[in-house]
Write a protein that holds these residues in place. Structure first.
Motif, PDB file in Angstrom:
ATOM      1  N   VAL A  23      45.170 -13.107 -39.834  1.00 56.34           N
ATOM      2  CA  VAL A  23      46.546 -13.362 -39.400  1.00 56.34           C
ATOM      3  C   VAL A  23      46.803 -14.865 -39.473  1.00 56.34           C
ATOM      4  O   VAL A  23      46.032 -15.654 -38.939  1.00 56.34           O
ATOM      5  N   HIS A  24      47.868 -15.237 -40.154  1.00 58.27           N
ATOM      6  CA  HIS A  24      48.165 -16.653 -40.343  1.00 58.27           C
ATOM      7  C   HIS A  24      48.722 -17.247 -39.051  1.00 58.27           C
ATOM      8  O   HIS A  24      49.769 -16.823 -38.564  1.00 58.27           O
ATOM      9  N   ASN A  25      48.013 -18.260 -38.504  1.00 57.37           N
ATOM     10  CA  ASN A  25      48.376 -18.813 -37.188  1.00 57.37           C
ATOM     11  C   ASN A  25      49.808 -19.301 -37.122  1.00 57.37           C
ATOM     12  O   ASN A  25      50.518 -19.070 -36.149  1.00 57.37           O
ATOM     13  N   LYS A  26      50.232 -20.004 -38.164  1.00 53.35           N
ATOM     14  CA  LYS A  26      51.569 -20.605 -38.113  1.00 53.35           C
ATOM     15  C   LYS A  26      52.654 -19.537 -38.237  1.00 53.35           C
ATOM     16  O   LYS A  26      53.709 -19.639 -37.616  1.00 53.35           O
ATOM     17  N   LEU A  27      52.378 -18.546 -39.046  1.00 50.18           N
ATOM     18  CA  LEU A  27      53.337 -17.443 -39.187  1.00 50.18           C
ATOM     19  C   LEU A  27      53.420 -16.652 -37.878  1.00 50.18           C
ATOM     20  O   LEU A  27      54.511 -16.265 -37.428  1.00 50.18           O
ATOM     21  N   LEU A  28      52.259 -16.447 -37.247  1.00 50.10           N
ATOM     22  CA  LEU A  28      52.244 -15.749 -35.956  1.00 50.10           C
ATOM     23  C   LEU A  28      53.024 -16.536 -34.895  1.00 50.10           C
ATOM     24  O   LEU A  28      53.755 -15.962 -34.094  1.00 50.10           O
ATOM     25  N   LYS A  29      52.875 -17.847 -34.924  1.00 52.20           N
ATOM     26  CA  LYS A  29      53.613 -18.700 -33.969  1.00 52.20           C
ATOM     27  C   LYS A  29      55.129 -18.530 -34.175  1.00 52.20           C
ATOM     28  O   LYS A  29      55.890 -18.456 -33.197  1.00 52.20           O
ATOM     29  N   ILE A  30      55.548 -18.425 -35.418  1.00 55.72           N
ATOM     30  CA  ILE A  30      56.977 -18.204 -35.706  1.00 55.72           C
ATOM     31  C   ILE A  30      57.418 -16.874 -35.090  1.00 55.72           C
ATOM     32  O   ILE A  30      58.455 -16.779 -34.442  1.00 55.72           O
ATOM     33  N   VAL A  31      56.600 -15.843 -35.282  1.00 60.78           N
ATOM     34  CA  VAL A  31      56.915 -14.520 -34.725  1.00 60.78           C
ATOM     35  C   VAL A  31      57.002 -14.588 -33.200  1.00 60.78           C
ATOM     36  O   VAL A  31      57.930 -14.049 -32.585  1.00 60.78           O
ATOM     37  N   GLU A  32      56.054 -15.296 -32.571  1.00 63.10           N
ATOM     38  CA  GLU A  32      56.071 -15.415 -31.104  1.00 63.10           C
ATOM     39  C   GLU A  32      57.311 -16.168 -30.621  1.00 63.10           C
ATOM     40  O   GLU A  32      57.924 -15.787 -29.623  1.00 63.10           O
ATOM     41  N   ASP A  33      57.686 -17.220 -31.345  1.00 61.18           N
ATOM     42  CA  ASP A  33      58.886 -17.984 -30.973  1.00 61.18           C
ATOM     43  C   ASP A  33      60.143 -17.135 -31.118  1.00 61.18           C
ATOM     44  O   ASP A  33      61.049 -17.189 -30.278  1.00 61.18           O
ATOM     45  N   VAL A  34      60.191 -16.373 -32.192  1.00 62.80           N
ATOM     46  CA  VAL A  34      61.343 -15.484 -32.423  1.00 62.80           C
ATOM     47  C   VAL A  34      61.446 -14.470 -31.285  1.00 62.80           C
ATOM     48  O   VAL A  34      62.528 -14.199 -30.765  1.00 62.80           O
ATOM     49  N   ALA A  35      60.300 -13.936 -30.880  1.00 66.86           N
ATOM     50  CA  ALA A  35      60.283 -12.946 -29.796  1.00 66.86           C
ATOM     51  C   ALA A  35      60.804 -13.569 -28.499  1.00 66.86           C
ATOM     52  O   ALA A  35      61.627 -12.983 -27.795  1.00 66.86           O
ATOM     53  N   GLU A  36      60.338 -14.780 -28.217  1.00 67.14           N
ATOM     54  CA  GLU A  36      60.759 -15.440 -26.983  1.00 67.14           C
ATOM     55  C   GLU A  36      62.266 -15.711 -26.992  1.00 67.14           C
ATOM     56  O   GLU A  36      62.969 -15.444 -26.025  1.00 67.14           O
ATOM     57  N   LYS A  37      62.742 -16.209 -28.127  1.00 68.72           N
ATOM     58  CA  LYS A  37      64.167 -16.548 -28.258  1.00 68.72           C
ATOM     59  C   LYS A  37      65.042 -15.302 -28.089  1.00 68.72           C
ATOM     60  O   LYS A  37      66.155 -15.371 -27.577  1.00 68.72           O
ATOM     61  N   ASN A  38      64.543 -14.176 -28.540  1.00 68.54           N
ATOM     62  CA  ASN A  38      65.347 -12.951 -28.512  1.00 68.54           C
ATOM     63  C   ASN A  38      64.978 -12.005 -27.366  1.00 68.54           C
ATOM     64  O   ASN A  38      65.381 -10.838 -27.355  1.00 68.54           O
TER      65      ASN A  38
END
Ligand SMILES: [Zn+2]
Length: 391
Positions: free
Chosen positions: A302-317
């Protein structure tokens, strides 16, 4: 998800969207993707046999369903189906699920007309006795049952012990009285066998069915494409909506299609274990619950930076996540995409599911909606300029 998968947990927030007063900007909860039309498709899709290596029935249905949402589509030599939005764009993003269903093969027919089987994928021998099945022969599907000695008779064996279901003592009875009658029904060595039980609904927002793993993924990526179309979103990249074959026997369909598409980013969706029911060890399997949100994981593939984007998107939404870890590999098509070509940044967004690889795989409607929303919103944040460099 293929059989080898193991998980460990690190729980994150499980607060419901409507009770979480975190952001000042109100985020309205999107309407459910589970419209009458969509659920009707899901029901038919689940009820359509799609055995590993013989997925064309389900794939035809799926492709017809997504055609209105995409610009073009293609099918690869082994039947992986792909819908494409912006096919001419040089930067390519994949959203992916797998369409194959664990099943059995006819392996041996005895003179009494009973049929012995071999696994096709990680199908569960423990649940087989007394199940109704369809044997897909040359003349179409033939009904049969997994026979099993009656409770009254099963101690009358030399060991005086209850028999335990194993691949080599399971047998099918299709009503034929000898081998010739089996063959006259069109059944042959190599016919695939699928369970008959299909889609149904339980109380409090649960769906059940066989092979929710991972046709719920095929359903969700189709709904992401539908949302992009309905909301008239223009993506700055080509989006490849991939429904891959042959995941259950080693992530093979994904391996083939990853080489063909050569994507720049891949978002994979599959199922993961809900660990709230008896006889599952949370210390080993982690703490994941149906109805509490999508479950991405940490792991080398799992790509760390891509996962971080997913986590940020989840938090924002305000999308609750249930984080997990995986050891070595994810056991999903994520591995095939990550390690394809020159390395493709990949992330896995799983949906919690109970009773994996049985005929009553069970998941929650709210997780379907939040997983679709998470993939959709993640796509809207990505561009060819997204910096995924590790160093
Ligand atoms: Zn599986």
């Amino acid at each position: 998800m293929s059989k080898e998968k193991k998980g460990k947990e690190k729980e994150k927030l499980v607060v419901k969207a409507e009770t979480k007063p975190k952001t000042t900007k109100a985020v309205s909860k999107p309407t459910s993707v589970l419209t009458e039309e969509a659920v009707s498709f899901l029901r038919t899709y689940i009820n359509t046999p799609s055995a590993v290596g013989f997925e064309s029935g389900g794939q035809k249905l799926w492709l017809n369903y997504i055609k209105p949402f995409v610009d073009t589509h293609f099918v690869d030599p082994y039947g992986t189906a792909v819908g494409v939005i912006n096919p001419d764009a040089p930067f390519k993003v994949v959203i992916e699920a797998h369409c194959d269903e664990i099943s059995w093969f006819v392996n041996y027919i005895n003179n009494e007309g009973l049929i012995y089987v071999k696994r096709n994928g990680g199908v569960d021998h423990q649940i087989a006795p007394a199940k109704r099945v369809l044997i897909h022969g040359k003349k179409g599907a033939v009904k049969a049952v997994f026979g099993w000695p009656a409770i009254h008779t099963r101690l009358s064996n030399p060991d005086n012990k209850e028999p335990v279901a194993k691949v080599d003592n399971l047998f099918l009875d299709c009503g034929a009285r000898n081998k010739k009658e089996v063959e006259e029904l069109g059944i042959h060595i190599g016919s695939v066998i699928t369970y008959e039980e299909g889609f149904d609904e339980l109380a409090n927002g649960y769906y059940i069915g066989r092979a929710m793993d991972n046709r719920i993924g095929g359903f969700m990526i189709a709904e992401v494409a539908r949302m992009l179309m309905n909301n008239k979103k223009q993506l700055p990249f080509g989006l490849y909506i991939v429904n891959a074959v042959q995941e259950e026997i080693g992530l093979r369909g994904a391996e083939m299609i990853a080489r063909r598409i050569k994507p720049n980013i891949a978002i994979i969706t599959d199922v993961t274990h809900d660990t709230q029911t008896p006889m599952i060890n949370k210390i080993i399997e982690g703490d994941v619950a149906c109805g509490k949100g999508p479950s991405p994981c940490y792991g080398p593939a799992v790509h760390n930076k891509l996962l971080k984007i997913v986590e940020d998107v989840a938090e924002k939404n305000n999308i609750p996540l249930q984080m997990r870890t995986v050891s070595r590999s994810t056991g999903t098509d994520t591995d095939s995409f990550a390690y394809a070509n020159d390395g493709c940044p990949s992330v896995l967004i799983s949906i919690p599911l109970r009773y994996m690889h049985t005929t009553v795989e069970m998941l929650h409607k709210e997780d379907i909606d939040s997983t679709v929303q998470l993939m959709y919103e993640t796509l809207l944040t990505l561009s060819p300029d997204t910096n995924l460099s590790y160093i």
